[in-house]
Write a protein that holds these residues in place. Sequence first.
Motif, short mmCIF file in Angstrom:
data_model
loop_
_atom_site.label_atom_id
_atom_site.label_comp_id
_atom_site.label_asym_id
_atom_site.label_seq_id
_atom_site.Cartn_x
_atom_site.Cartn_y
_atom_site.Cartn_z
N SER A 7 -103.18 -63.17 84.47
CA SER A 7 -102.15 -62.91 85.48
C SER A 7 -100.74 -63.03 84.89
N GLU A 8 -100.63 -63.72 83.76
CA GLU A 8 -99.31 -63.92 83.14
C GLU A 8 -99.05 -62.95 81.99
N GLN A 9 -100.03 -62.10 81.66
CA GLN A 9 -99.89 -61.23 80.50
C GLN A 9 -99.97 -59.76 80.89
N SER A 10 -99.15 -58.96 80.23
CA SER A 10 -99.24 -57.50 80.38
C SER A 10 -100.18 -56.96 79.33
N ILE A 11 -100.92 -55.92 79.70
CA ILE A 11 -101.74 -55.21 78.72
C ILE A 11 -101.49 -53.73 78.91
N SER A 12 -101.19 -53.05 77.82
CA SER A 12 -100.99 -51.60 77.87
C SER A 12 -102.05 -50.93 77.01
N VAL A 13 -102.60 -49.84 77.54
CA VAL A 13 -103.64 -49.09 76.83
C VAL A 13 -103.13 -47.67 76.57
N VAL A 14 -103.25 -47.24 75.32
CA VAL A 14 -102.82 -45.90 74.94
C VAL A 14 -104.05 -45.09 74.52
N PHE A 15 -104.12 -43.86 74.99
CA PHE A 15 -105.20 -42.94 74.60
C PHE A 15 -104.56 -41.73 73.96
N MET A 16 -105.06 -41.32 72.79
CA MET A 16 -104.43 -40.19 72.10
C MET A 16 -105.47 -39.41 71.30
N ASP A 17 -105.08 -38.20 70.92
CA ASP A 17 -105.92 -37.43 69.99
C ASP A 17 -105.01 -36.67 69.03
N ILE A 18 -105.63 -36.00 68.05
CA ILE A 18 -104.87 -35.21 67.08
C ILE A 18 -104.88 -33.75 67.55
#
Length: 234
Positions: free
Chosen positions: A157-168
């Motif tokens: 609850s006290e932490q942010s998490i960011s997820v990135v999805f990418m391709d070439i």
Amino acid sequence: KSRGGILVLDDDRFMLSILQDAFENRGYKVIAITNPYEAIEMILNRNISLALIDIVMPKLNGFEVFEILKKNNIDVPVIFLTGKLVTEYKVDALRKGVDDYITKPFDINEVIARAERAIIRSKVYKSKLTTDRLTGIYNKGFFREKIREYKNSSDMSEQSISVVFMDIDDFKFINDTYGHVVGDYILKDYANFMKSYIDEQDLLFRFGGDEFLILFYGKDEQYAFKQMESIRKG
């Protein structure tokens, strides 16, 4: 820096003291405990590299403790310690999946050597399960495991998490034009390139093909976007 956490479970406090001193002198963080129920709780909730468990104890014996760990899918290497030189015990322990079996009295240097061998084996095995063979970064299965871990974490609850999805872009064209050997080289090179842009606590995964994921732990979406723009421009 600690070399890892070792839990020692034995109802003999003198034996606990000997093992604790020996492993702490080797740089390990040691939890020495006499209560099997507390030991199980510790292994379930702490980062333990190895458990040394006495077989003959009141309340629960070593076999019962090991069965509870297996039922909870705890993948921690376990070495049994016992004063009983009974072949049936040893065979039964090894068949059930215990990593090693040491009979008391023992040479403390032998215990340390066997324990460190079990820890190394476990690390190598886990690395094969969590690492993508081609690029050497984490795989999709480990991404799912980390997401579950973060979701179950008490400080989420006290932490942010960011997820990135990418391709070439146009990766199929690269494979079709130059061949899969060149394509594989580019995937490995791209993974190394991305690693240079992220911090040590951020995790890079190969999702499959030319698709990748980054988990930014403790960082918001603005930070993740800025980092990805840097990678894109690079």
